[in-house]
Structures are given as C-alpha cells and as structure tokens.
Design an enzyme around this catalytic site. Sequence first.
Site, short mmCIF file in Angstrom:
data_model
loop_
_atom_site.label_atom_id
_atom_site.label_comp_id
_atom_site.label_asym_id
_atom_site.label_seq_id
_atom_site.Cartn_x
_atom_site.Cartn_y
_atom_site.Cartn_z
N HIS A 267 37.65 46.16 44.16
CA HIS A 267 37.50 44.73 43.78
C HIS A 267 37.00 44.67 42.34
CE1 HIS A 267 36.58 40.42 45.08
NE2 HIS A 267 36.34 40.47 43.77
N HIS B 196 37.34 42.61 38.36
CA HIS B 196 37.84 41.61 37.42
C HIS B 196 37.84 42.21 36.02
CE1 HIS B 196 37.43 38.30 40.37
NE2 HIS B 196 36.44 39.04 40.82
N LEU B 197 39.03 42.26 35.41
CA LEU B 197 39.13 42.82 34.06
C LEU B 197 39.36 41.76 33.00
CD1 LEU B 197 41.27 46.03 34.70
CD2 LEU B 197 38.85 45.94 34.09
N ARG B 198 39.64 40.51 33.45
CA ARG B 198 40.01 39.43 32.51
C ARG B 198 41.32 39.78 31.80
NH1 ARG B 198 36.83 36.84 35.77
NH2 ARG B 198 34.61 36.98 35.34
N ASN C 272 42.37 36.14 39.30
CA ASN C 272 41.92 34.78 38.94
C ASN C 272 41.86 34.59 37.42
OD1 ASN C 272 39.73 36.56 38.90
ND2 ASN C 272 38.23 34.95 39.33
N LYS D 131 45.20 37.70 47.45
CA LYS D 131 43.80 37.25 47.51
C LYS D 131 43.77 35.77 47.88
CE LYS D 131 39.28 37.42 46.47
NZ LYS D 131 38.73 37.64 45.14
N HIS E 112 38.11 35.87 49.69
CA HIS E 112 36.80 35.39 49.23
C HIS E 112 36.28 34.51 50.36
CE1 HIS E 112 33.84 34.08 46.05
NE2 HIS E 112 33.59 33.27 47.06
N HIS F 45 33.40 41.42 49.06
CA HIS F 45 31.99 41.26 48.68
C HIS F 45 31.18 40.57 49.77
CE1 HIS F 45 33.71 37.47 47.49
NE2 HIS F 45 34.21 37.94 46.37
N LEU G 12 28.92 34.93 42.74
CA LEU G 12 29.34 34.28 43.98
C LEU G 12 30.13 35.29 44.80
CD1 LEU G 12 30.41 30.75 42.71
CD2 LEU G 12 28.45 31.31 44.17
N ASP H 4 33.24 44.14 42.28
CA ASP H 4 33.29 42.72 41.85
C ASP H 4 32.70 42.56 40.45
OD1 ASP H 4 34.01 40.07 42.02
OD2 ASP H 4 32.23 39.47 43.13
N HIS I 7 31.59 37.99 31.67
CA HIS I 7 31.77 36.72 30.95
C HIS I 7 31.14 36.89 29.58
CE1 HIS I 7 33.04 34.12 34.32
NE2 HIS I 7 32.18 34.77 35.07
N ALA J 48 29.52 32.36 37.20
CA ALA J 48 29.21 33.35 38.24
C ALA J 48 29.87 34.68 37.92
CB ALA J 48 29.70 32.85 39.59
#
Length: 346
Positions: A13, A15-17, A41, A99, A136, A174, A219, A247, A251, A263
């Site tokens: 899980h 997030h790499l943007r 996302n 997802k 999620h 998560h 979150l 996760d 940011h 978050a």
Amino acid sequence: MQRLSLTRPDDWHLHLRDGAVLHDAVPHSARQFARAAIMPNLQPPVTTVADALGYRARILAALPAGLAFEPLMVLYLTDGTAVEEIRRAAEEPRVLGWKLYPAGATTHSAAGVRDLARLYPVLAAMERHGVPLLVHGEVADPGVDIFDREKVFVDRHLSPMVAHFPELRIVLEHVTTREGVQFVWDSGPRIAATLTAHHLLYNRNALLAGGVRPHFYCLPVLKREHHRQALLEAATSGNPKFFLGTDSAPHPRRQKESAVGCAGCYTAPAALELYAAAFEAAGALDRLEAFASFHGADFYGLPRNRERIVMERRPWSVPERLPFGDQEAIPLLAGQTLEWRCAGMA
Ligand SMILES: [Zn+2]
C-alpha cells in the site's frame, strides 16, 4: 541481535503521487521494497488500465539506475467503472487490483463510490475474473464519529459484501481497530489486511497530546492504545492474512502544517526501520520477514522475492526534511533516532 537478513520485502500500500515529486518519492521505496501496490488517488484518479500503465511508466522513469522496483498498479473504482474495464484489468499482469474509496473518506476520494449497492455488478465481475478488491474501510457519513468510521464500515458494508461475494479476494487496507482485525481474523482465507508502521507504533496521543502534531495525522486516524495492541498482535502473530502496507503518503510541508492539514504520514524514507522498531518492541523481530516479505506475495499469488536485504542495529537520525518537487516534505519522526537501519541488498 545486531544484524538481520531478510528476503527483500514488498509494500502492499503506497502513495507515490505524480509529476516532478516522483523523483523524490520513488527512490525511498525502491531502496527497500522489490514491489509496491501503487495507490490510484491522483487528480484525476487512475480509473482505466491505460491510465495505470501511463502512470507506471512515469514511476519507472523516476527510478534511479541500478535499483530494481516493480510498481503493481491499483485502479480506482468509481460509480462509473465499467464491467468491461474489470475484464481488461484482469488480463493485465501489471495491474494488481482495484481500490474502493467511499466518496469523501480520505485524500482525493471525491470521485469515489457513493452507493456501494450499485457497485455490486462490478464486484461480481471482479469475483468472476479473480481480481482483488482493496478497500479503504471507513464510512464517510458525517454523522459517524471519526474514531468509529472503520468499525461502522465493517458492520454496514464489508460484512455484507464478504457474505455476498464469497470468492472475492478483499484486503481491508490499513486496518486500525480491534474490530477490523477481528473481522479479518474470523473471515475466510480470501480476506486479508495491510498494517501500517505508524498504526503499529502510535496511538492517538501521538497526534493530540501536548499539541496538534500534523505529521501524525492520517486516515484512518490513529486510534486508542487497545486498538494498537490488537494491530500489533495481528502483525506479529504469524497469521498470513496480515501483511505490510506502509500507506506512506507524502504531502508538501505547507499542506500538512496548515489550518486544514492533509491526511497522510510520510513513512517511506524509514519504512522497514519503523516496522523493525514495532516488531522489536513486541519481542517479535523473528516474525518480521514473513509479515514483510511472504504473506502479501502469497495472498496475491505472486512469487516471493529472491533477493535479500540486510538491516543493522546502527542508530541513525531520520532527516529533518526532504526535497519534494519544488517544496519539501517532512518524514514521520523527522530528526528522531531509529535503532535499525537498512544496510542494502545482501
Ligand atoms: Zn492509502
């Protein structure tokens, strides 16, 4: 123990943007993990196989030479996801699964699913094609207390879904509560969960006691200590239904340290080190390898990695800040000391 050698782990899980920040985010994960489940996302979200393969190419273009890293793409379910796209995803080995974000539950989830009942034909196609569903697991209902949103999701949505689609493989992403862990524990072998390092290490005091600490805001939000204990028991139990998913969700600092902070905890720069801290505190370092390197691959029916990675007890300070495109991002535990350090591939 001063040295630990384990099969190279995977992050189920992440997030790499996107865009310029990929060059800053990707190397942290690739330094440790052989593969990662890449969350979709973005804005706009990754909703088709074609989008996912384009995103994957941008990730690989940001990979430093000499590092092997395989992004496994996850697609974003919306109210408009077509059954035909599920079939297309099933035929694409670079796509791991889909997802489910309940609309409004977390960062960039506005395009998520509003009415789960209307999604059932799509879930039926996923079940039929053997495509996993990554969830999620929180309701976005403003009438539900934020600390109860996972438990309510499990009761209201996940439990009926699991009963209705007995062959569908589902990952409760998560997981953060005793109730969520218990649900996974009591369900059949097709139901699994990922656990983050920060939920294994911290309860909600880290976020709120002595001041609001925005870098601990994520979150699902950090929960009470008895929930953390349940997560730690699950992670260190050896039960193959529980596996590693950081996760990690960077940011820009300005968006975290703000009146309305985003978050997400940026844990990738010290991911395996944070898990090692949690497992060592629980007296279970010997269980880390199965949790980090075996259970996830087994669940997804993928081969276990063959390379090995070495960790050493060599206290080090997490960087105070890290470059993030033209801004900076603050990693979790910035400036603090961790005992274990990844020393590289064996
Ligand atoms: Zn996430």
